[in-house]
Scaffold this motif. Structure first.
Motif, PDB file in Angstrom:
ATOM      1  N   ALA A 105       0.849  -1.209   0.000  1.00 46.82           N
ATOM      2  CA  ALA A 105       0.000   0.000   0.000  1.00 46.82           C
ATOM      3  C   ALA A 105       0.881   1.254   0.000  1.00 46.82           C
ATOM      4  O   ALA A 105       0.570   2.239  -0.676  1.00 46.82           O
ATOM      5  CB  ALA A 105      -0.916  -0.009   1.217  1.00 46.82           C
ATOM      6  N   TRP A 106       1.993   1.213   0.735  1.00 43.16           N
ATOM      7  CA  TRP A 106       2.890   2.383   0.775  1.00 43.16           C
ATOM      8  C   TRP A 106       3.507   2.636  -0.594  1.00 43.16           C
ATOM      9  O   TRP A 106       3.605   3.773  -1.067  1.00 43.16           O
ATOM     10  CB  TRP A 106       3.975   2.176   1.841  1.00 43.16           C
ATOM     11  N   LEU A 107       3.853   1.544  -1.254  1.00 45.18           N
ATOM     12  CA  LEU A 107       4.435   1.670  -2.593  1.00 45.18           C
ATOM     13  C   LEU A 107       3.412   2.282  -3.566  1.00 45.18           C
ATOM     14  O   LEU A 107       3.758   3.123  -4.395  1.00 45.18           O
ATOM     15  CB  LEU A 107       4.889   0.292  -3.089  1.00 45.18           C
ATOM     16  N   GLU A 108       2.162   1.847  -3.416  1.00 47.49           N
ATOM     17  CA  GLU A 108       1.107   2.415  -4.291  1.00 47.49           C
ATOM     18  C   GLU A 108       0.956   3.914  -4.030  1.00 47.49           C
ATOM     19  O   GLU A 108       0.771   4.696  -4.957  1.00 47.49           O
ATOM     20  CB  GLU A 108      -0.222   1.697  -4.042  1.00 47.49           C
ATOM     21  N   THR A 109       1.061   4.303  -2.763  1.00 42.52           N
ATOM     22  CA  THR A 109       0.975   5.736  -2.429  1.00 42.52           C
ATOM     23  C   THR A 109       2.112   6.491  -3.111  1.00 42.52           C
ATOM     24  O   THR A 109       1.905   7.547  -3.723  1.00 42.52           O
ATOM     25  CB  THR A 109       1.090   5.928  -0.891  1.00 42.52           C
ATOM     26  N   ILE A 110       3.308   5.925  -3.025  1.00 39.19           N
ATOM     27  CA  ILE A 110       4.477   6.578  -3.637  1.00 39.19           C
ATOM     28  C   ILE A 110       4.275   6.724  -5.144  1.00 39.19           C
ATOM     29  O   ILE A 110       4.523   7.786  -5.731  1.00 39.19           O
ATOM     30  CB  ILE A 110       5.746   5.748  -3.348  1.00 39.19           C
ATOM     31  N   GLN A 111       3.780   5.636  -5.752  1.00 42.46           N
ATOM     32  CA  GLN A 111       3.615   5.667  -7.208  1.00 42.46           C
ATOM     33  C   GLN A 111       2.527   6.655  -7.630  1.00 42.46           C
ATOM     34  O   GLN A 111       2.674   7.365  -8.621  1.00 42.46           O
ATOM     35  CB  GLN A 111       3.317   4.263  -7.726  1.00 42.46           C
ATOM     36  N   ALA A 112       1.451   6.706  -6.848  1.00 38.98           N
ATOM     37  CA  ALA A 112       0.371   7.644  -7.180  1.00 38.98           C
ATOM     38  C   ALA A 112       0.873   9.083  -7.065  1.00 38.98           C
ATOM     39  O   ALA A 112       0.603   9.922  -7.932  1.00 38.98           O
ATOM     40  CB  ALA A 112      -0.815   7.410  -6.252  1.00 38.98           C
ATOM     41  N   LEU A 113       1.631   9.368  -6.020  1.00 33.42           N
ATOM     42  CA  LEU A 113       2.162  10.728  -5.841  1.00 33.42           C
ATOM     43  C   LEU A 113       3.156  11.075  -6.943  1.00 33.42           C
ATOM     44  O   LEU A 113       3.209  12.213  -7.415  1.00 33.42           O
ATOM     45  CB  LEU A 113       2.840  10.853  -4.471  1.00 33.42           C
ATOM     46  N   ALA A 114       3.938  10.082  -7.353  1.00 39.63           N
ATOM     47  CA  ALA A 114       4.959  10.327  -8.384  1.00 39.63           C
ATOM     48  C   ALA A 114       4.318  10.779  -9.693  1.00 39.63           C
ATOM     49  O   ALA A 114       4.918  11.537 -10.465  1.00 39.63           O
ATOM     50  CB  ALA A 114       5.801   9.070  -8.597  1.00 39.63           C
ATOM     51  N   GLN A 115       3.088  10.312  -9.945  1.00 43.25           N
ATOM     52  CA  GLN A 115       2.397  10.725 -11.165  1.00 43.25           C
ATOM     53  C   GLN A 115       2.095  12.216 -11.163  1.00 43.25           C
ATOM     54  O   GLN A 115       1.890  12.820 -12.204  1.00 43.25           O
ATOM     55  CB  GLN A 115       1.041   9.982 -11.303  1.00 43.25           C
ATOM     56  N   LEU A 116       2.014  12.793  -9.981  1.00 44.50           N
ATOM     57  CA  LEU A 116       1.588  14.189  -9.875  1.00 44.50           C
ATOM     58  C   LEU A 116       2.739  15.177 -10.019  1.00 44.50           C
ATOM     59  O   LEU A 116       2.526  16.373 -10.068  1.00 44.50           O
ATOM     60  CB  LEU A 116       0.921  14.440  -8.511  1.00 44.50           C
ATOM     61  N   THR A 117       3.969  14.672 -10.060  1.00 41.62           N
ATOM     62  CA  THR A 117       5.095  15.610 -10.062  1.00 41.62           C
ATOM     63  C   THR A 117       5.971  15.427 -11.302  1.00 41.62           C
ATOM     64  O   THR A 117       6.052  14.340 -11.870  1.00 41.62           O
ATOM     65  CB  THR A 117       5.963  15.448  -8.787  1.00 41.62           C
ATOM     66  N   LEU A 118       6.628  16.515 -11.680  1.00 43.25           N
ATOM     67  CA  LEU A 118       7.524  16.450 -12.832  1.00 43.25           C
ATOM     68  C   LEU A 118       8.877  15.857 -12.445  1.00 43.25           C
ATOM     69  O   LEU A 118       9.731  15.647 -13.297  1.00 43.25           O
ATOM     70  CB  LEU A 118       7.732  17.866 -13.398  1.00 43.25           C
ATOM     71  N   VAL A 119       9.081  15.571 -11.150  1.00 47.99           N
ATOM     72  CA  VAL A 119      10.386  15.086 -10.677  1.00 47.99           C
ATOM     73  C   VAL A 119      10.787  13.778 -11.360  1.00 47.99           C
ATOM     74  O   VAL A 119      11.964  13.505 -11.573  1.00 47.99           O
ATOM     75  CB  VAL A 119      10.371  14.934  -9.130  1.00 47.99           C
ATOM     76  N   SER A 120       9.767  12.976 -11.730  1.00 50.00           N
ATOM     77  CA  SER A 120      10.105  11.686 -12.347  1.00 50.00           C
ATOM     78  C   SER A 120      10.464  11.828 -13.824  1.00 50.00           C
ATOM     79  O   SER A 120      10.828  10.862 -14.480  1.00 50.00           O
ATOM     80  CB  SER A 120       8.928  10.720 -12.191  1.00 50.00           C
ATOM     81  N   LYS A 121      10.395  13.066 -14.372  1.00 50.91           N
ATOM     82  CA  LYS A 121      10.559  13.239 -15.816  1.00 50.91           C
ATOM     83  C   LYS A 121      12.010  13.486 -16.255  1.00 50.91           C
ATOM     84  O   LYS A 121      12.271  13.849 -17.385  1.00 50.91           O
ATOM     85  CB  LYS A 121       9.689  14.411 -16.315  1.00 50.91           C
ATOM     86  N   ALA A 122      12.942  13.326 -15.366  1.00 48.17           N
ATOM     87  CA  ALA A 122      14.348  13.515 -15.761  1.00 48.17           C
ATOM     88  C   ALA A 122      15.131  12.257 -15.406  1.00 48.17           C
ATOM     89  O   ALA A 122      14.760  11.508 -14.510  1.00 48.17           O
ATOM     90  CB  ALA A 122      14.947  14.723 -15.049  1.00 48.17           C
ATOM     91  N   ASN A 123      16.205  12.047 -16.151  1.00 51.71           N
ATOM     92  CA  ASN A 123      17.062  10.889 -15.944  1.00 51.71           C
ATOM     93  C   ASN A 123      18.083  11.216 -14.853  1.00 51.71           C
ATOM     94  O   ASN A 123      19.097  11.828 -15.128  1.00 51.71           O
ATOM     95  CB  ASN A 123      17.791  10.649 -17.272  1.00 51.71           C
ATOM     96  N   THR A 124      17.802  10.839 -13.635  1.00 50.77           N
ATOM     97  CA  THR A 124      18.677  11.283 -12.541  1.00 50.77           C
ATOM     98  C   THR A 124      18.885  10.159 -11.539  1.00 50.77           C
ATOM     99  O   THR A 124      18.282   9.101 -11.649  1.00 50.77           O
ATOM    100  CB  THR A 124      18.022  12.429 -11.751  1.00 50.77           C
ATOM    101  N   TRP A 125      19.680  10.451 -10.516  1.00 55.90           N
ATOM    102  CA  TRP A 125      19.852   9.473  -9.446  1.00 55.90           C
ATOM    103  C   TRP A 125      18.574   9.323  -8.638  1.00 55.90           C
ATOM    104  O   TRP A 125      18.389   8.327  -7.958  1.00 55.90           O
ATOM    105  CB  TRP A 125      21.055   9.837  -8.567  1.00 55.90           C
ATOM    106  N   TYR A 126      17.678  10.314  -8.743  1.00 54.82           N
ATOM    107  CA  TYR A 126      16.369  10.187  -8.092  1.00 54.82           C
ATOM    108  C   TYR A 126      15.619   8.978  -8.651  1.00 54.82           C
ATOM    109  O   TYR A 126      14.874   8.322  -7.945  1.00 54.82           O
ATOM    110  CB  TYR A 126      15.492  11.404  -8.383  1.00 54.82           C
ATOM    111  N   THR A 127      15.780   8.734  -9.938  1.00 56.03           N
ATOM    112  CA  THR A 127      14.980   7.697 -10.610  1.00 56.03           C
ATOM    113  C   THR A 127      15.823   6.477 -10.973  1.00 56.03           C
ATOM    114  O   THR A 127      15.335   5.568 -11.646  1.00 56.03           O
ATOM    115  CB  THR A 127      14.357   8.253 -11.906  1.00 56.03           C
ATOM    116  N   GLY A 128      17.073   6.451 -10.585  1.00 58.81           N
ATOM    117  CA  GLY A 128      17.954   5.334 -10.928  1.00 58.81           C
ATOM    118  C   GLY A 128      18.493   5.431 -12.348  1.00 58.81           C
ATOM    119  O   GLY A 128      19.251   4.569 -12.795  1.00 58.81           O
ATOM    120  N   GLY A 129      18.122   6.516 -13.053  1.00 59.43           N
ATOM    121  CA  GLY A 129      18.493   6.652 -14.463  1.00 59.43           C
ATOM    122  C   GLY A 129      19.978   6.885 -14.697  1.00 59.43           C
ATOM    123  O   GLY A 129      20.448   6.838 -15.838  1.00 59.43           O
ATOM    124  N   ASN A 130      20.754   7.126 -13.636  1.00 52.43           N
ATOM    125  CA  ASN A 130      22.188   7.434 -13.823  1.00 52.43           C
ATOM    126  C   ASN A 130      23.069   6.195 -13.707  1.00 52.43           C
ATOM    127  O   ASN A 130      24.279   6.292 -13.873  1.00 52.43           O
ATOM    128  CB  ASN A 130      22.640   8.478 -12.790  1.00 52.43           C
TER     129      ASN A 130
END
Ligand code: NAP
Length: 554
Positions: free
Chosen positions: A479-504
């Motif tokens: 359930a916590w993971l679902e909360t995280i994923q739902a919130l992530a949809q609302l922010t532009l933070v996931s839209k870049a290739n960074t260490w935030y997203t594991g993209g580096n």
């Protein structure tokens, strides 16, 4: 300074709690557990306290949160005794602060320094964790607390040929303790994130030549750092409690200007005036100008374009200015950088930008760096290439929980935990500033304290009720993971290739695993979880079968 670990500290083999890490989270944890009367040992790979500030001694290293805020709030005595000298403290001052706290609380006696935990196994039959150290010793502990930090495993030199290079090589994240001289040398710097951006103006001061190898340009804003006026410092000291309360009630857990004003609610001319004003003020003012910079892509792009305009105003060579302009990802989706003279440095004749997008680095050579199109000859190479963030340190050692469950396997598609604090299948294993909390999006010192306080309370709960182990239920974790994923949809933070997203990091699972709902909401979720502990399963001495906390009298 390196503090030798007295051999006697590791003579004791069995502890109530072992804390891994002597950064701000680990130091506070060790302090709290000792206050609780537990037998506690801290284990730290570095030679002394300070965590990320112990290792990151690179030129220009400085915190981008305000010093008065990026500090412990649990001790009024420490608050009154320590005085910050700059609005944004440099690494030596932050490290001095960590040492000051360690001295004052006599924390070093509880630490084994220069020691690394290489594996941790839960021994179910004895309900304890068995920790293996790099020098072969084995320790046992009831509770294992990982205060290993979100940024402690550097990505390093991501190219072949490092052994061939004849000059000096430095990793920003593992900077030597002795002074490094660049005078008269040709220096190459790889990486233009927060770290590289701080290094450039400093190295440019003395190097004969500086070549900055940039792949993705970052957005950076002027820090406009100033000394802290003594009267202001005294006023803050009188009102620290109120300031801390404000920080706890905020989205980042720290003092930062906030706005409730959406970008397009303001007339274009006024928008421009507000952005000009924020640029002049510098620091974090920009983020407090409009409320929807991280949720409204169109607003975000207009602010990004404003900053691109500023780059053209500062950088004299139009071609260099164009290359320095970030495009293709939202501003603030990567950690916003604050700099002191970064763009200005490129106006110096001996500083040159090498665009790795048009001419990528191939490998290191004896003389320097070989690129697709040629070779750049250099005497010194600095790598500011970032970190295997969030999960790196926790997966850098082998952790096995119940029934030989490996953390590596459980997290193969990305980290899962409840509240970023505990993982199902890993009883009495706690993570401080773990990858499913607000981690890098919050004031880490406040988050460290809040996490440690939660862990202390959980252990006190277990001891009060003669419970021997706890772990989250898989359903709560899901359930916590679902909360995280739902919130992530609302922010532009996931839209870049960074260490935030594991993209580096090549091969790392992609996705935003951090909680983006803000510190205040996160802390409230933790508080509610500790009201009933319904989301956790417990083992008890009296009743070996798994039981839920709500079955127990409070
Ligand atoms: P980072 O933001 O991950 O930046 C790493 C840089 O290295 C990027 O420019 C990256 O380019 C480049 N790079 C990596 N591999 C490369 C390759 N193979 N070829 C060319 N370039 C490569 O790391 P960081 O600058 O160390 O910052 C990490 C975090 O530390 C920050 O986000 C912040 O949270 C924290 N930090 C804070 C402060 C502060 O408080 N002021 C200072 C320093 C760090 P790509 O983007 O193209 O991969």
């Amino acid at each position: 300074m390196t503090t030798a670990t007295p051999s006697s500290i590791l003579d004791q083999k069995r502890y109530d709690v072992i804390v891994v890490g002597a950064g701000f989270g680990g130091m506070y944890a060790v302090h709290r557990f000792r206050e609780m009367g537990l037998s506690v040992l801290g284990v730290e790979a570095g030679g002394d306290v300070g965590g990320v500030w112990y290792w990151n001694r690179y030129p220009g290293a400085r915190c981008d949160l305000m010093s008065l805020d990026y500090s412990y709030s649990f001790s009024p005595e420490i608050e009154q005794a320590w005085t910050w000298t700059e609005q944004f403290a440099a690494q030596p001052e932050i490290l001095a602060y960590a040492n000051f706290v360690a001295d004052r609380l006599a924390l070093r006696d509880l630490y084994a320094f220069n020691t690394r935990v290489v594996r941790a196994d839960f021994i179910k039959a004895r309900n304890l964790w068995r920790l293996e150290l790099d020098q072969g010793q084995v320790l046992e502990t009831t509770y294992c607390v990982m205060a290993t930090g979100p940024l402690s495993i550097p990505k390093g030199v991501p190219f072949e040929g490092a052994a061939d290079f004849q000059g000096e090589i430095y990793l920003a994240a593992k900077w030597p303790q002795e002074e490094v001289s660049f005078a008269g040398k040709r220096v190459g710097l790889v990486g233009t994130g927060s770290t590289g951006i701080q290094i450039v103006p400093e190295v440019a001061k003395t190097a004969a030549e500086l070549v900055v190898f940039q792949r993705t340009p970052s957005f950076t804003m002027p820090m406009r750092n100033v000394p802290i006026d003594p009267d202001y410092a005294a006023e803050i000291k009188r009102n620290y409690a109120g300031m801390r309360q404000g920080a706890r009630n905020s989205a980042i857990g720290g003092v930062r200007p906030q706005s409730t004003r959406p970008f397009f609610s303001v007339a274009p001319a006024q928008r421009l005036a507000l952005m000009e004003d924020a640029w002049k003020q510098g620091g974090l003012a920009f983020l407090g100008t409009f409320a929807d910079l991280l949720t409204n892509a169109e607003a975000n792009e207009q602010v990004a374009e404003f900053v691109r305009g500023k780059i053209s105003e500062v950088v004299k060579d139009p071609e260099t200015a164009e290359k320095l302009k970030p495009r293709g990802y939202p501003i603030f989706a990567r950690r916003p950088c604050l700099d002191t003279g970064y763009y200005e440095a490129f106006n110096a004749p001996h500083v040159r930008l090498h665009d790795c997008l048009s001419d990528p680095i191939d490998r290191l050579s004896p003389a320097g760096i070989k690129t697709a199109a040629g070779e750049v000859e250099l005497d010194v190479l600095i790598f500011a290439t970032g970190y295997d963030g969030l999960t790196g340190a926790l997966l850098n050692l082998e952790v096995t929980g119940r029934e030989g469950l490996r953390l590596r396997d459980v997290w193969q598609d990305g980290p899962v935990s409840h509240l970023g604090l505990m993982v199902a299948g890993f009883p009495n294993f706690f993570t401080v500033a773990g990858p499913n909390g607000p981690a890098a999006l919050a004031n880490l010192i406040l988050l460290d304290q809040q996490n440690v306080d939660w862990i202390v309370e959980a252990i006190e709960h277990m001891r009060r009720h003669q419970l021997t182990a706890m772990e989250p239920s898989p359903a709560a974790q899901e359930a916590w993971l679902e909360t995280i994923q739902a919130l992530a949809q609302l922010t532009l933070v996931s839209k870049a290739n960074t260490w935030y997203t594991g993209g580096n990091i090549a091969g790392k699972p992609r996705g935003l695993s951090m909680y983006t709902g803000g510190y205040l909401r996160y802390a409230e979720a933790c508080r509610l979880a500790a009201e009933t502990y319904d989301a956790f399963q417990f083992q008890s001495l009296a009743k070996p079968a798994e039981k839920r906390a709500s079955e127990l009298a409070q």
